[in-house]
Motif scaffolding. Sequence first.
Motif, PDB file in Angstrom:
ATOM      1  N   ARG A   2     117.275  -8.505  -7.054  1.00  0.00           N
ATOM      2  CA  ARG A   2     116.439  -8.035  -8.153  1.00  0.00           C
ATOM      3  C   ARG A   2     116.519  -6.516  -8.209  1.00  0.00           C
ATOM      4  O   ARG A   2     116.243  -5.830  -7.221  1.00  0.00           O
ATOM      5  CB  ARG A   2     114.977  -8.466  -7.953  1.00  0.00           C
ATOM      6  CG  ARG A   2     114.062  -8.014  -9.082  1.00  0.00           C
ATOM      7  CD  ARG A   2     112.633  -8.430  -8.798  1.00  0.00           C
ATOM      8  NE  ARG A   2     111.734  -7.933  -9.839  1.00  0.00           N
ATOM      9  CZ  ARG A   2     110.404  -8.025  -9.773  1.00  0.00           C
ATOM     10  NH1 ARG A   2     109.841  -8.611  -8.711  1.00  0.00           N
ATOM     11  NH2 ARG A   2     109.656  -7.555 -10.758  1.00  0.00           N
ATOM     12  N   LEU A   3     116.921  -5.981  -9.379  1.00  0.00           N
ATOM     13  CA  LEU A   3     117.053  -4.546  -9.562  1.00  0.00           C
ATOM     14  C   LEU A   3     115.714  -3.959  -9.986  1.00  0.00           C
ATOM     15  O   LEU A   3     115.030  -4.518 -10.862  1.00  0.00           O
ATOM     16  CB  LEU A   3     118.115  -4.227 -10.621  1.00  0.00           C
ATOM     17  CG  LEU A   3     119.523  -4.784 -10.352  1.00  0.00           C
ATOM     18  CD1 LEU A   3     120.419  -4.498 -11.547  1.00  0.00           C
ATOM     19  CD2 LEU A   3     120.104  -4.181  -9.096  1.00  0.00           C
ATOM     20  N   HIS A   4     115.320  -2.816  -9.391  1.00  0.00           N
ATOM     21  CA  HIS A   4     114.076  -2.149  -9.755  1.00  0.00           C
ATOM     22  C   HIS A   4     114.353  -0.841 -10.514  1.00  0.00           C
ATOM     23  O   HIS A   4     113.811  -0.643 -11.604  1.00  0.00           O
ATOM     24  CB  HIS A   4     113.259  -1.841  -8.488  1.00  0.00           C
ATOM     25  CG  HIS A   4     112.890  -3.073  -7.722  1.00  0.00           C
ATOM     26  ND1 HIS A   4     111.945  -3.978  -8.153  1.00  0.00           N
ATOM     27  CD2 HIS A   4     113.374  -3.567  -6.543  1.00  0.00           C
ATOM     28  CE1 HIS A   4     111.838  -4.965  -7.284  1.00  0.00           C
ATOM     29  NE2 HIS A   4     112.699  -4.741  -6.287  1.00  0.00           N
ATOM     30  N   ARG A   5     115.179   0.031  -9.935  1.00  0.00           N
ATOM     31  CA  ARG A   5     115.425   1.300 -10.592  1.00  0.00           C
ATOM     32  C   ARG A   5     116.775   1.847 -10.140  1.00  0.00           C
ATOM     33  O   ARG A   5     117.139   1.740  -8.955  1.00  0.00           O
ATOM     34  CB  ARG A   5     114.331   2.313 -10.280  1.00  0.00           C
ATOM     35  CG  ARG A   5     114.495   3.634 -11.043  1.00  0.00           C
ATOM     36  CD  ARG A   5     113.307   4.551 -10.836  1.00  0.00           C
ATOM     37  NE  ARG A   5     113.473   5.801 -11.590  1.00  0.00           N
ATOM     38  CZ  ARG A   5     113.173   5.933 -12.881  1.00  0.00           C
ATOM     39  NH1 ARG A   5     112.695   4.891 -13.562  1.00  0.00           N
ATOM     40  NH2 ARG A   5     113.345   7.080 -13.504  1.00  0.00           N
ATOM     41  N   LEU A   6     117.497   2.432 -11.104  1.00  0.00           N
ATOM     42  CA  LEU A   6     118.777   3.084 -10.841  1.00  0.00           C
ATOM     43  C   LEU A   6     118.657   4.541 -11.268  1.00  0.00           C
ATOM     44  O   LEU A   6     118.254   4.820 -12.407  1.00  0.00           O
ATOM     45  CB  LEU A   6     119.918   2.398 -11.591  1.00  0.00           C
ATOM     46  CG  LEU A   6     121.280   3.091 -11.527  1.00  0.00           C
ATOM     47  CD1 LEU A   6     121.835   3.021 -10.100  1.00  0.00           C
ATOM     48  CD2 LEU A   6     122.270   2.450 -12.504  1.00  0.00           C
ATOM     49  N   THR A   7     119.010   5.467 -10.342  1.00  0.00           N
ATOM     50  CA  THR A   7     118.981   6.899 -10.637  1.00  0.00           C
ATOM     51  C   THR A   7     120.361   7.470 -10.379  1.00  0.00           C
ATOM     52  O   THR A   7     120.934   7.256  -9.297  1.00  0.00           O
ATOM     53  CB  THR A   7     117.938   7.626  -9.769  1.00  0.00           C
ATOM     54  OG1 THR A   7     116.662   7.018  -9.956  1.00  0.00           O
ATOM     55  CG2 THR A   7     117.869   9.099 -10.137  1.00  0.00           C
ATOM     56  N   MET A   8     120.912   8.215 -11.374  1.00  0.00           N
ATOM     57  CA  MET A   8     122.257   8.795 -11.238  1.00  0.00           C
ATOM     58  C   MET A   8     122.192  10.274 -11.571  1.00  0.00           C
ATOM     59  O   MET A   8     121.509  10.679 -12.535  1.00  0.00           O
ATOM     60  CB  MET A   8     123.254   8.086 -12.160  1.00  0.00           C
ATOM     61  CG  MET A   8     123.456   6.612 -11.862  1.00  0.00           C
ATOM     62  SD  MET A   8     124.624   5.825 -12.999  1.00  0.00           S
ATOM     63  CE  MET A   8     123.690   5.880 -14.525  1.00  0.00           C
ATOM     64  N   THR A   9     122.926  11.068 -10.796  1.00  0.00           N
ATOM     65  CA  THR A   9     123.004  12.510 -11.009  1.00  0.00           C
ATOM     66  C   THR A   9     124.472  12.938 -10.977  1.00  0.00           C
ATOM     67  O   THR A   9     125.199  12.601 -10.018  1.00  0.00           O
ATOM     68  CB  THR A   9     122.220  13.273  -9.927  1.00  0.00           C
ATOM     69  OG1 THR A   9     120.860  12.845  -9.952  1.00  0.00           O
ATOM     70  CG2 THR A   9     122.296  14.771 -10.168  1.00  0.00           C
ATOM     71  N   ALA A  10     124.914  13.674 -12.007  1.00  0.00           N
ATOM     72  CA  ALA A  10     126.288  14.197 -12.078  1.00  0.00           C
ATOM     73  C   ALA A  10     127.298  13.093 -11.836  1.00  0.00           C
ATOM     74  O   ALA A  10     128.303  13.275 -11.152  1.00  0.00           O
ATOM     75  CB  ALA A  10     126.480  15.341 -11.072  1.00  0.00           C
ATOM     76  N   PHE A  11     127.045  11.925 -12.409  1.00  0.00           N
ATOM     77  CA  PHE A  11     127.872  10.746 -12.181  1.00  0.00           C
ATOM     78  C   PHE A  11     128.452  10.295 -13.504  1.00  0.00           C
ATOM     79  O   PHE A  11     127.706   9.992 -14.457  1.00  0.00           O
ATOM     80  CB  PHE A  11     127.017   9.635 -11.552  1.00  0.00           C
ATOM     81  CG  PHE A  11     127.794   8.434 -11.116  1.00  0.00           C
ATOM     82  CD1 PHE A  11     128.461   8.433  -9.893  1.00  0.00           C
ATOM     83  CD2 PHE A  11     127.879   7.307 -11.913  1.00  0.00           C
ATOM     84  CE1 PHE A  11     129.164   7.319  -9.486  1.00  0.00           C
ATOM     85  CE2 PHE A  11     128.593   6.192 -11.507  1.00  0.00           C
ATOM     86  CZ  PHE A  11     129.242   6.197 -10.280  1.00  0.00           C
ATOM     87  N   GLY A  12     129.782  10.243 -13.598  1.00  0.00           N
ATOM     88  CA  GLY A  12     130.433   9.815 -14.830  1.00  0.00           C
ATOM     89  C   GLY A  12     130.104  10.752 -15.972  1.00  0.00           C
ATOM     90  O   GLY A  12     130.205  11.978 -15.858  1.00  0.00           O
ATOM     91  N   PRO A  13     129.645  10.215 -17.104  1.00  0.00           N
ATOM     92  CA  PRO A  13     129.332  11.072 -18.264  1.00  0.00           C
ATOM     93  C   PRO A  13     127.932  11.684 -18.196  1.00  0.00           C
ATOM     94  O   PRO A  13     127.527  12.391 -19.115  1.00  0.00           O
ATOM     95  CB  PRO A  13     129.446  10.110 -19.443  1.00  0.00           C
ATOM     96  CG  PRO A  13     129.072   8.786 -18.872  1.00  0.00           C
ATOM     97  CD  PRO A  13     129.583   8.774 -17.457  1.00  0.00           C
TER      98      PRO A  13
END
Length: 1011
Positions: A2-13
């Motif tokens: 079960r996914l709760h939260r995804l955080t991305m920094t300087a990743f891809g676009p």
Amino acid sequence: MRLHRLTMTAFGPFPHTVGVDFEALTADGLFLIHGDTGAGKTTILDGICFALYGAVPGFRDDAKSLHSHHAAAGDGPRVELDVTLTNKRLLITRTPEWVRPRKRGTGTTRETAHVEVIELMPDGTQSFVTRDHREAADLIRSEIGLDVDQFCQVVLLPQGGFATFLQASPDDRQGVLRRLFDIEIFTRAEGWLADHRTRLGQRERAAVGEIRDLTQRFAEVVKAEVPTDLDKPDSLGEVAGWASAHRKRVGELVERLSGSATAGAAEEKRLDQVRQAAATLAGQQREHRTALQQRDELHDRKPERDRWRRQLDLAHAAAVLRPYLDQVDHRQKNLELFRRRTIDHLVALPADIAVLPDRTGPAGTVNVADLDLDALTHAEQSRAAQLHTTQGAIDSETRRTALLRQQTTLRKKLEDLARRSEKVNTSLAELPVEHAEITARHEQTLAVAAGKNAAELLLADAQKRAKACKRRDDLVGQLTAAEEERRAATDRHQAAEARHLDVRRRRLAGMAAELAGELQPGQPCGVCGSPEHPDPARAAADAVSATDEDHAKAQAGMRLDERRAAEVTAERIATQLQEVSEEIGELTAVQAKAAVAEARKAVRTATEAAKLADELGAQLKTITVLLDEQHDESATIGREESAATAHQDALTGQITELTATIDAVRGEDKSLRVRVTRLTQEIAEVKAAANHLGQWQQAAKELTDARLQAHHHLTMSEFTDAAAARKAALAEAEIVELQERIDTFDSEYHKTTGRLQDPELLAAAQQPAPDVDGSETAYQSARRHASDLHAQHELALGQRDRLTQLEPALADALTRWSPLRADYETANRLAQLVEGKSTDSGTRMTLSTYVLTHRFRHVVTAANTRLAQVTANRYLLRHVTESDTGRRAGRNGLGLSVVDAWTGQDRRPATLSGGETFLVSLCLALGLSDVVLAEAGGTQLGSLFVDEGFGTLDPEALDEVLDTLDGLRAGGRTVGLVSHVAELRRRIPARLHVRKTATGSSVAVEVSAFD
């Protein structure tokens, strides 16, 4: 999962930090990720996959860097995923490998990938789990139950991956299924059976080799041919009968030869007895003749035997007289010996002892009566008195000798004291001067040693600058090479880019022909919509395909990466060179080396000065002690010289008095001891002469007695005088030899006479001469015949014994071979069966391929459950082993066709339209997902993502697809759709909008009510 939260920094676009709240999106169980093309919708899925596995799906994982090109150079890429796996809620943070600017100076450095896993506890606390990549991978794999390939196929249904799997060839489809399903145990089973068959085959061939070897040895023993076709099992079964027959034949031969050998031995024994009887009779006759001849010869030699007897009797008589005659000779020799010895001793006496009448006359005419015996007695007495007086004076001489030794010792002591006094005086004169000189040198060295610390600091600084000079020179060479590589990489990139542009231009020029190549008879044109294609465009001679363009683009990208890497390297080396140059200025390597040498010399000089100062200080202390010691020594020497001089004067007076007494007693001898030795020797010589004189007198008396006794015995013998007796005497060996001749003669005579009276010899002499040669010839013939029969019998026995040993060994080898052969045939059948080579197998597949085929049937069954719903029962998938052209679908049995209920025909997946392909591919992907999850132990994954493809569906088909996905949602799974289709935005209220701008992308959660 079960996914709760995804955080991305300087990743891809995404250049900045973006967060995706899956708790808000998944409330209804279905949500949409939408946005413009290239905005980064798929990157959301990449972020999930990267956070879990450290990799992104498909070809995107081959990218050089996941770092956003829109982000600031110093902002590093980072992905953080809050997810619940089974019963654990984990916070997974990953950073991929990326290149960042150096914190000091210019240039870049490469940061390695990092991972951190933290467990979020129910009470709100956090528990650290691991930062190790391997441990993190094992944890995720164990919790989810899927590897990265399975996860991408089951959870992240990939963009364009549906149709790829549907339309793949059987071999390509097999490769995909092998990655998704764990069939290692079946592959290992195939390998084990092949190895087991090989091992059994080796053992079976070894057993056959042993049988062949034993059979060869059996054939060599019986001198027979080896049976043919020993490699065939049927032939090996007949070997036992062949061996038994030969062993029976050899046994019968042994029995026949045994009887013949016995008869031959009996005949040989009979003829041997005949031969021996003839030889015995001939020998007796020959012995009788020899005895007659010997008797006549001995009779002729009897006078010679009588002469030996007379000579022996005279020798025995002479032997009786010989001791008396020898005694006379012995006494005469003793008399002459003692006379010569006595006269020699008398002549050697001192001149004042006159015993001989004339010392110069002939010694042979002197008799005992001519000697003056009283002179000997007087000489002995006078010399004994002189000896006594001399021995009394020896004590005085001994005392004088001791005094002389004391005088010598005192003289040496005075000489030593004089030398010591001179040495002390010299030292007392030199030491003060030396002390002053060393004091001056000590002060100078202390001044030089005081600069050691400063010299060491200068040396350290000079060495540091010298290393910097060398580093600068090395960097100059590296920069030259890096600049050359940068220019070369730039040239290669420009050439590759020009090639890419040329290929793209040629493809655009031939695009009409490319579109014409996709036209199908009766199908509408994708450009004009016409189902008729009267004059399709044709490709030019230099036309290129999309694959050619992709390849040229990839080559240009690779050359661009090489160019950027070369530029980074050159910039890094240039920055390092600038830093070093600023540090050392215009200093050259030669100047730096000279400065190091000068500083090192200064340090060495200061170090040596400090060491010398310590040594000089120690010398000053030593000289002070020596001055005190020399003053004390001078006073001691003065006292010892006075005492020694007084003692020497007293000794001189005592020695003079003793010398006068000794000289009066010594006389003309060199010393008293020499005088004692001379007198002692002369007394001994006088006593020796008197002793020899007595022996002379005794020898004369013994000679007279021996002559009287010899004359008495000679008158009583048969000899006239002593000369005759000596002539008849023989040596002991001659007597023994003469007696042996007489005894031998008598023995031979009596022996010959006795043989002539033997009754057997007398009887043999009366018989005729036997045929010795004839009986010998008959015996030798019989012996050879018997020997031949015995040899043949022994050979046959040897053969029988050897066969007795070989037959059980051969039988044992056959017994051991039979089960080995059966086991090998069983193993071979099984190995061929799992290898797909057995005629018993109807599928002709390997075991692992058969298992994959079985799994694929389940996939097709699961896909058809949904396909019937979304296509209103028009299409079903059919697992086939034959293609619709009649050709084999391959030995992997993974062929696939689509059954069209409207036409009743099977269709190849490639004949489906775009929308139909999406529907069938989606159902196949969902079925594959269900089977993979079931194979993973029934792992429950709460999320599913479907990426693109909805634009090819009409409204009715779209409704069916959404109903199918609703079915998944009803089963407890959250479904996320990735698409830019506007209709989906109207139908799905929970949406994640991905927006793109020139400076990068961003995300926003949208939740609205149904229209």
